[in-house]
Design a protein around this motif. Structure first.
Motif, PDB file in Angstrom:
ATOM      1  N   GLY A   1       5.371  -7.033   5.926  1.00 18.08           N
ATOM      2  CA  GLY A   1       6.383  -6.284   6.630  1.00 18.08           C
ATOM      3  C   GLY A   1       7.555  -5.812   5.784  1.00 18.08           C
ATOM      4  N   PRO A   2       8.540  -5.164   6.434  1.00 18.05           N
ATOM      5  CA  PRO A   2       9.695  -4.582   5.735  1.00 18.05           C
ATOM      6  C   PRO A   2      10.504  -5.580   4.911  1.00 18.05           C
ATOM      7  CG  PRO A   2       9.573  -3.767   7.984  1.00 18.05           C
ATOM      8  CD  PRO A   2       8.563  -4.877   7.886  1.00 18.05           C
ATOM      9  N   ASN A   3      10.626  -6.805   5.383  1.00 21.21           N
ATOM     10  CA  ASN A   3      11.393  -7.792   4.617  1.00 21.21           C
ATOM     11  C   ASN A   3      10.746  -8.084   3.273  1.00 21.21           C
ATOM     12  OD1 ASN A   3      13.426  -8.089   6.504  1.00 21.21           O
ATOM     13  ND2 ASN A   3      12.480  -9.834   7.526  1.00 21.21           N
ATOM     14  N   GLU A   4       9.427  -8.016   3.244  1.00 22.00           N
ATOM     15  CA  GLU A   4       8.750  -8.220   1.966  1.00 22.00           C
ATOM     16  C   GLU A   4       9.000  -7.040   1.040  1.00 22.00           C
ATOM     17  OE1 GLU A   4       4.958 -10.430   0.890  1.00 22.00           O
ATOM     18  OE2 GLU A   4       4.212  -8.424   1.422  1.00 22.00           O
ATOM     19  N   CYS A   5       8.962  -5.813   1.579  1.00 20.74           N
ATOM     20  CA  CYS A   5       9.287  -4.647   0.754  1.00 20.74           C
ATOM     21  C   CYS A   5      10.694  -4.780   0.180  1.00 20.74           C
ATOM     22  CB  CYS A   5       9.166  -3.367   1.573  1.00 20.74           C
ATOM     23  SG  CYS A   5       7.462  -2.832   1.902  1.00 20.74           S
ATOM     24  N   LEU A   6      11.613  -5.278   0.999  1.00 16.88           N
ATOM     25  CA  LEU A   6      12.986  -5.478   0.546  1.00 16.88           C
ATOM     26  C   LEU A   6      13.040  -6.450  -0.616  1.00 16.88           C
ATOM     27  CD1 LEU A   6      16.111  -5.423   0.776  1.00 16.88           C
ATOM     28  CD2 LEU A   6      15.899  -7.202   2.517  1.00 16.88           C
TER      29      LEU A   6
ATOM     30  N   LYS B   1      13.213   1.947  -5.444  1.00 18.11           N
ATOM     31  CA  LYS B   1      11.940   2.509  -4.986  1.00 18.11           C
ATOM     32  C   LYS B   1      11.077   2.931  -6.169  1.00 18.11           C
ATOM     33  CE  LYS B   1      11.584   5.196  -1.344  1.00 18.11           C
ATOM     34  NZ  LYS B   1      11.639   6.369  -0.421  1.00 18.11           N
ATOM     35  N   GLN B   2      11.691   3.557  -7.172  1.00 18.57           N
ATOM     36  CA  GLN B   2      10.921   3.999  -8.339  1.00 18.57           C
ATOM     37  C   GLN B   2      10.353   2.815  -9.116  1.00 18.57           C
ATOM     38  OE1 GLN B   2      10.052   7.267  -9.097  1.00 18.57           O
ATOM     39  NE2 GLN B   2       8.652   6.068 -10.375  1.00 18.57           N
ATOM     40  N   LEU B   3      11.131   1.745  -9.210  1.00 17.11           N
ATOM     41  CA  LEU B   3      10.619   0.541  -9.880  1.00 17.11           C
ATOM     42  C   LEU B   3       9.377   0.024  -9.172  1.00 17.11           C
ATOM     43  CD1 LEU B   3      13.962  -1.367 -10.580  1.00 17.11           C
ATOM     44  CD2 LEU B   3      12.469  -0.291 -12.281  1.00 17.11           C
ATOM     45  N   GLU B   4       9.417   0.013  -7.842  1.00 15.18           N
ATOM     46  CA  GLU B   4       8.267  -0.456  -7.081  1.00 15.18           C
ATOM     47  C   GLU B   4       7.072   0.486  -7.243  1.00 15.18           C
ATOM     48  OE1 GLU B   4       7.564  -3.427  -4.701  1.00 15.18           O
ATOM     49  OE2 GLU B   4       8.568  -3.719  -6.623  1.00 15.18           O
ATOM     50  N   LEU B   5       7.319   1.779  -7.288  1.00 13.60           N
ATOM     51  CA  LEU B   5       6.220   2.732  -7.506  1.00 13.60           C
ATOM     52  C   LEU B   5       5.596   2.533  -8.889  1.00 13.60           C
ATOM     53  CD1 LEU B   5       7.768   5.960  -5.927  1.00 13.60           C
ATOM     54  CD2 LEU B   5       5.977   4.490  -4.948  1.00 13.60           C
ATOM     55  N   ASN B   6       6.432   2.179  -9.870  1.00 12.68           N
ATOM     56  CA  ASN B   6       5.904   1.878 -11.202  1.00 12.68           C
ATOM     57  C   ASN B   6       5.024   0.637 -11.165  1.00 12.68           C
ATOM     58  OD1 ASN B   6       7.355   4.048 -12.170  1.00 12.68           O
ATOM     59  ND2 ASN B   6       9.016   2.813 -13.042  1.00 12.68           N
ATOM     60  N   TYR B   7       5.469  -0.376 -10.409  1.00 12.80           N
ATOM     61  CA  TYR B   7       4.658  -1.593 -10.289  1.00 12.80           C
ATOM     62  C   TYR B   7       3.381  -1.327  -9.498  1.00 12.80           C
ATOM     63  CZ  TYR B   7       8.227  -4.647 -12.308  1.00 12.80           C
ATOM     64  OH  TYR B   7       9.107  -5.274 -13.170  1.00 12.80           O
TER      65      TYR B   7
ATOM     66  N   LYS C   1       0.832  -1.205   0.000  1.00 13.23           N
ATOM     67  CA  LYS C   1       0.000   0.000   0.000  1.00 13.23           C
ATOM     68  C   LYS C   1       0.865   1.252   0.000  1.00 13.23           C
ATOM     69  CE  LYS C   1      -4.084  -1.867   2.342  1.00 13.23           C
ATOM     70  NZ  LYS C   1      -4.971  -1.678   1.186  1.00 13.23           N
ATOM     71  N   LEU C   2       0.452   2.214  -0.819  1.00 19.60           N
ATOM     72  CA  LEU C   2       1.106   3.513  -0.812  1.00 19.60           C
ATOM     73  C   LEU C   2       0.629   4.305   0.397  1.00 19.60           C
ATOM     74  CD1 LEU C   2       0.842   4.519  -4.579  1.00 19.60           C
ATOM     75  CD2 LEU C   2       2.953   4.068  -3.308  1.00 19.60           C
ATOM     76  N   ARG C   3       1.553   4.859   1.155  1.00 16.52           N
ATOM     77  CA  ARG C   3       1.220   5.710   2.294  1.00 16.52           C
ATOM     78  C   ARG C   3       1.388   7.180   1.950  1.00 16.52           C
ATOM     79  NH1 ARG C   3      -2.045   2.376   4.733  1.00 16.52           N
ATOM     80  NH2 ARG C   3      -1.023   0.393   5.300  1.00 16.52           N
ATOM     81  N   SER C   4       2.146   7.450   0.892  1.00 17.54           N
ATOM     82  CA  SER C   4       2.301   8.798   0.352  1.00 17.54           C
ATOM     83  C   SER C   4       2.728   8.616  -1.097  1.00 17.54           C
ATOM     84  CB  SER C   4       3.346   9.589   1.146  1.00 17.54           C
ATOM     85  OG  SER C   4       4.642   9.085   0.915  1.00 17.54           O
ATOM     86  N   ALA C   5       3.082   9.690  -1.750  1.00 17.19           N
ATOM     87  CA  ALA C   5       3.471   9.586  -3.159  1.00 17.19           C
ATOM     88  C   ALA C   5       4.737   8.750  -3.348  1.00 17.19           C
ATOM     89  CB  ALA C   5       3.674  10.973  -3.745  1.00 17.19           C
ATOM     90  N   THR C   6       5.566   8.669  -2.320  1.00 17.25           N
ATOM     91  CA  THR C   6       6.847   7.975  -2.469  1.00 17.25           C
ATOM     92  C   THR C   6       7.123   6.927  -1.405  1.00 17.25           C
ATOM     93  OG1 THR C   6       7.971   9.716  -1.219  1.00 17.25           O
ATOM     94  CG2 THR C   6       7.913   9.957  -3.624  1.00 17.25           C
ATOM     95  N   ASN C   7       6.196   6.719  -0.482  1.00 15.48           N
ATOM     96  CA  ASN C   7       6.418   5.742   0.589  1.00 15.48           C
ATOM     97  C   ASN C   7       5.332   4.678   0.580  1.00 15.48           C
ATOM     98  OD1 ASN C   7       8.810   6.835   2.000  1.00 15.48           O
ATOM     99  ND2 ASN C   7       7.476   8.592   2.369  1.00 15.48           N
ATOM    100  N   PHE C   8       5.724   3.457   0.912  1.00 15.83           N
ATOM    101  CA  PHE C   8       4.767   2.354   0.900  1.00 15.83           C
ATOM    102  C   PHE C   8       5.106   1.343   1.987  1.00 15.83           C
ATOM    103  CE2 PHE C   8       8.045   1.800  -2.373  1.00 15.83           C
ATOM    104  CZ  PHE C   8       8.610   0.581  -2.028  1.00 15.83           C
ATOM    105  N   THR C   9       4.115   0.550   2.331  1.00 21.37           N
ATOM    106  CA  THR C   9       4.289  -0.550   3.275  1.00 21.37           C
ATOM    107  C   THR C   9       3.833  -1.831   2.603  1.00 21.37           C
ATOM    108  OG1 THR C   9       2.084  -0.172   4.230  1.00 21.37           O
ATOM    109  CG2 THR C   9       3.955   0.908   5.314  1.00 21.37           C
TER     110      THR C   9
END
Length: 236
Positions: A93-98, A159-165, A81-89
């Motif tokens: 958890g964090p390991n999955e974001c990684l 991070k940008q790649l993930e925002l694109n996805y 989920k996007l929490r802001s234009a550039t941050n997500f959870t």
């Protein structure tokens, strides 16, 4: 869930695993690229149902003559989920974001499916075995240079790649409601996703249908329905 009797490929089989990705020139010539079936997997790295699908089901497209008719697209975002234009959870958890970002970086660094899929398979195989903290061992196992991935996931590019996805996943119609979310030629398979090969074969409009599509194991009437709710639902 997959039967406990199904065992993940041991390290000794990784070399032979590469042979799944070889498509002979004759196969490529005999199958018009314009008739390829689009197969997309929207997933997240630590979803147990996603790792199960990637490890125990998805590699079937690389056998025989099926890969020559499939255009596979992997989208590692899932229920994040996007929490802001550039941050997500992320759901797990964090390991999955990684690991989502690591796998996105692998796709960007090695665009060819024959390059990035073995790496993603290796990572997800470790997830499947509950050894996801050992994911960096995949570089050595596969003889890959870790530097492009390190630079990518530790910086803004990842991070940008993930925002694109995130944007690609959000644009799905109908919207996804869980993962794994498997789409064939733009149509989601919903909870029938484990029978994806039947849908791929049915969707193929080329002149010469692969012989693999005539095998009983790929026909929908011969594939057992999967248990309900073998998915990770989106959280409110």
């Amino acid at each position: 869930m997959v039967s406990p009797s199904i065992i993940s490929l041991p390290l000794i089989l990784y070399l032979s695993f590469f042979s799944f990705f070889f498509v002979s020139p004759s196969q490529s010539h005999n199958n018009n690229n314009n008739n390829k079936v689009s197969l997309a997997l929207y997933y997240e790295s630590l979803c147990p149902y996603c790792s199960n699908f990637i490890v125990n089901y998805l590699p079937k497209i690389f056998t025989d003559d099926l890969i020559s008719i499939v255009d596979l697209n992997l989208v590692p975002w899932g229920n994040a989920k996007l929490r802001s234009a550039t941050n997500f959870t992320c759901q797990h958890g964090p390991n999955e974001c990684l690991l989502n970002t690591v796998e996105a970086c692998a796709i960007a660094a090695w665009p060819e499916l024959s390059k990035h899929f073995p790496f993603i398979y290796c990572v997800e195989d470790l997830v499947y075995q509950h050894k996801n903290n050992e994911w960096e061992s995949c570089f050595q196992k596969l003889g890959l240079d870790s530097r492009p991935i390190d630079l990518c996931y530790k910086g803004e590019i990842g991070k940008q790649l993930e925002l694109n996805y995130a944007a690609e996943t959000k644009a799905l119609q109908p919207p996804h409601t869980y993962v794994p979310w498997v789409v064939v030629n733009g149509k989601p398979l919903y909870e029938d996703y484990e029978k994806f090969l039947s849908y791929v074969c049915e969707a193929y409009q080329g002149t010469h249908k692969p012989k693999s599509c005539t095998k009983a194991s790929y026909l929908s009437s011969d594939v057992k329905a999967m248990p309900k709710h073998s998915v990770s639902d989106m959280e409110e």
